[in-house]
Design a protein around this motif. Sequence first.
Motif, PDB file in Angstrom:
ATOM      1  N   SER A 223       1.117  -1.001   0.037  1.00 32.47           N
ATOM      2  CA  SER A 223       0.196   0.025   0.012  1.00 32.47           C
ATOM      3  C   SER A 223       0.818   1.090  -0.064  1.00 32.47           C
ATOM      4  O   SER A 223       1.836   1.071   0.473  1.00 32.47           O
ATOM      5  CB  SER A 223      -0.723   0.074   1.548  1.00 32.47           C
ATOM      6  OG  SER A 223       0.220  -0.315   2.533  1.00 32.47           O
ATOM      7  N   PHE A 224       0.001   2.485  -0.285  1.00 28.96           N
ATOM      8  CA  PHE A 224       1.182   3.408   0.221  1.00 28.96           C
ATOM      9  C   PHE A 224       0.606   4.062   1.252  1.00 28.96           C
ATOM     10  O   PHE A 224      -0.234   3.955   1.374  1.00 28.96           O
ATOM     11  CB  PHE A 224       0.029   4.326  -1.414  1.00 28.96           C
ATOM     12  CG  PHE A 224       0.730   4.333  -2.756  1.00 28.96           C
ATOM     13  CD1 PHE A 224       2.104   4.767  -3.487  1.00 28.96           C
ATOM     14  CD2 PHE A 224      -0.111   3.882  -3.346  1.00 28.96           C
ATOM     15  CE1 PHE A 224       2.742   4.315  -4.344  1.00 28.96           C
ATOM     16  CE2 PHE A 224       0.113   2.997  -5.234  1.00 28.96           C
ATOM     17  CZ  PHE A 224       1.147   3.764  -5.247  1.00 28.96           C
ATOM     18  N   TRP A 225       1.055   5.418   1.731  1.00 23.14           N
ATOM     19  CA  TRP A 225       0.900   5.485   2.975  1.00 23.14           C
ATOM     20  C   TRP A 225       1.233   6.900   2.631  1.00 23.14           C
ATOM     21  O   TRP A 225       2.399   7.550   1.688  1.00 23.14           O
ATOM     22  CB  TRP A 225       1.160   4.804   4.326  1.00 23.14           C
ATOM     23  CG  TRP A 225       2.521   4.963   4.585  1.00 23.14           C
ATOM     24  CD1 TRP A 225       3.175   3.715   3.780  1.00 23.14           C
ATOM     25  CD2 TRP A 225       3.133   5.182   5.375  1.00 23.14           C
ATOM     26  NE1 TRP A 225       4.632   3.632   4.232  1.00 23.14           N
ATOM     27  CE2 TRP A 225       4.762   4.857   5.029  1.00 23.14           C
ATOM     28  CE3 TRP A 225       3.283   6.620   5.974  1.00 23.14           C
ATOM     29  CZ2 TRP A 225       5.782   5.463   5.870  1.00 23.14           C
ATOM     30  CZ3 TRP A 225       4.551   6.561   7.128  1.00 23.14           C
ATOM     31  CH2 TRP A 225       5.861   6.303   6.562  1.00 23.14           C
ATOM     32  N   GLY A 226       0.914   7.940   3.801  1.00 21.76           N
ATOM     33  CA  GLY A 226       1.702   9.383   4.090  1.00 21.76           C
ATOM     34  C   GLY A 226       0.342  10.364   3.585  1.00 21.76           C
ATOM     35  O   GLY A 226      -0.487   9.966   2.399  1.00 21.76           O
ATOM     36  N   ASN A 229       0.317   9.770  -0.142  1.00 20.85           N
ATOM     37  CA  ASN A 229       1.230   8.721  -1.057  1.00 20.85           C
ATOM     38  C   ASN A 229       2.596   8.842  -0.894  1.00 20.85           C
ATOM     39  O   ASN A 229       2.555   8.104  -2.208  1.00 20.85           O
ATOM     40  CB  ASN A 229       0.334   8.723  -1.963  1.00 20.85           C
ATOM     41  CG  ASN A 229      -1.191   8.060  -1.733  1.00 20.85           C
ATOM     42  OD1 ASN A 229      -1.728   7.406  -0.289  1.00 20.85           O
ATOM     43  ND2 ASN A 229      -1.931   8.420  -2.157  1.00 20.85           N
ATOM     44  N   TYR A 232       5.608   4.179   0.160  1.00 21.30           N
ATOM     45  CA  TYR A 232       5.176   3.318   0.231  1.00 21.30           C
ATOM     46  C   TYR A 232       5.414   1.499   0.807  1.00 21.30           C
ATOM     47  O   TYR A 232       6.254   2.102   1.895  1.00 21.30           O
ATOM     48  CB  TYR A 232       5.054   2.333  -1.102  1.00 21.30           C
ATOM     49  CG  TYR A 232       6.173   1.955  -1.218  1.00 21.30           C
ATOM     50  CD1 TYR A 232       7.077   0.417  -1.420  1.00 21.30           C
ATOM     51  CD2 TYR A 232       6.955   2.823  -2.322  1.00 21.30           C
ATOM     52  CE1 TYR A 232       8.384   0.221  -2.284  1.00 21.30           C
ATOM     53  CE2 TYR A 232       8.509   2.272  -2.364  1.00 21.30           C
ATOM     54  CZ  TYR A 232       9.074   0.949  -2.368  1.00 21.30           C
ATOM     55  OH  TYR A 232      10.264   0.924  -3.378  1.00 21.30           O
ATOM     56  N   ARG A 413       6.653  -6.154   7.223  1.00 17.50           N
ATOM     57  CA  ARG A 413       6.361  -4.937   7.250  1.00 17.50           C
ATOM     58  C   ARG A 413       7.148  -3.529   6.920  1.00 17.50           C
ATOM     59  O   ARG A 413       7.432  -3.515   7.764  1.00 17.50           O
ATOM     60  CB  ARG A 413       5.009  -4.267   7.672  1.00 17.50           C
ATOM     61  CG  ARG A 413       4.415  -3.300   7.082  1.00 17.50           C
ATOM     62  CD  ARG A 413       3.941  -3.839   5.680  1.00 17.50           C
ATOM     63  NE  ARG A 413       2.426  -3.646   4.544  1.00 17.50           N
ATOM     64  CZ  ARG A 413       1.852  -3.663   4.273  1.00 17.50           C
ATOM     65  NH1 ARG A 413       1.689  -4.918   3.907  1.00 17.50           N
ATOM     66  NH2 ARG A 413       0.874  -2.490   3.888  1.00 17.50           N
ATOM     67  N   SER A 415       9.049  -0.250   5.274  1.00 15.56           N
ATOM     68  CA  SER A 415       8.504   1.047   4.101  1.00 15.56           C
ATOM     69  C   SER A 415       9.826   1.605   3.597  1.00 15.56           C
ATOM     70  O   SER A 415      10.846   1.328   3.419  1.00 15.56           O
ATOM     71  CB  SER A 415       7.944   1.707   4.559  1.00 15.56           C
ATOM     72  OG  SER A 415       7.093   2.104   6.512  1.00 15.56           O
TER      73      SER A 415
END
Length: 436
Positions: A223-226, A229, A232, A413, A415
């Motif tokens: 997934s993308f995050w932030g 985005n 990831y 997990r 990043s």
Amino acid sequence: MLTAHDQVQHLLDFIDASPSPWHVVARIESVLATHQFSKLLETETWALQPGGRYYVVRDDSSIIIFVQGQQPVQHSGFKIIGAHTDSPGLRIKPNAAHCVDGLLRLAVDIYGGPILATFTDRDLSLAGRISYKNTQGNVDRTLVHFDKPLLRLPNLAIHMNRGVNEDGLKLQKHLELPLLLSTLSTEQLPQPYFTDLLQQQSGVDAKQILAWDLAVYDTQKGSFWGAENQFYANSQLDNLASCHAALQALLDDSVMQNDATLMCALFDHEEIGSESSKGADGSFLPDVVQRIALATNMQGQDLHRALAKSFMLSADMAHAYQPNFPNAYDLDHKVMVNKGPVVKVNASHRYSSESVSEALFAQCCHQVDVPYQRYSHRCDLPCGSTIGPITSAKLGIRTVDVGCPMWAMHSIRESAGVFDHAAMIKVMRQFLRNAA
């Protein structure tokens, strides 16, 4: 023109479809088929043509891809991008299934150096390959992938582990890592129950199953995050992000039309030292290089001439600065997410970079207007290593160690930054284009 987010979404899809090193190579093979690559078998004689597209697989989880140059290799050399297909984690033991108080557990072995605490309370499952006796009585193998949550490692409640937030979660490796799979009645036997599951998923009769290589993986998708985005997350970024970038760089049509012979060497077993028949410290890459020399009728000193003109980019992920833990870094060499690819330097040659190879990579970055960073580990902390020093020593070719900065390396997990991955693909393409 793909955006950086498009390229990372492609990476996330690649990782999600590749939950084990065996699936990584199978996925790559399917991509190569769409680009007219031919598979070479080590048991057969090779016939190579200028401009030909080829690949070789050893033991299902290491792959070497190459495009034969338009010029003889002794004139233009090899340009090689190296990476690895494996990631640290847990593997299922041979006699794994056992029952404790009606709960079926699977015993695991530790592969490489995972952060074990990150495996707790995750939706885990299994993927890998099964070896079995086929209908002709021969040993065959097939991939298996449970695509739903199958296993779990529940944490101990804080009421029974009061010091966990002060002392950290510590798991006794033999006793506290078995994974919960199911409940069993008194009539059910643990090992037959497990092999029946393998039969249901693979289609192979349980009685024909002889052995397996099964990795534990996290079923959560990438997934993308932030806020924008710009980051990831997924499992296996170390080092499938580098494998993906290398493949995307090589498969550019403008790159493959080249005088030099271009190669991507993606090895299994890096996380456990690379010393195996298919690891970077084995014979796989030297064997392929020598067979290219034989198939192209090199004479006498031609192969040594070719290697002397060659250059390798060893791509593995790098330690991004995490501001919550400043004391873990040499603050004069901290590298930041989304600030560009990283050149990794170590005086004891744990990384293969030296001033000339570092400068050649910097030149590639300048040519495509990509910023780069330089990383050096704290002197009072042990430094990791890569396939770079190993392959450089085996072949005697100049090598530079590079990677994209990432957080939580060896967590289940991990990043990283969206723009770094796109930048790495761009620089790798320039590295290969410069091969002429």
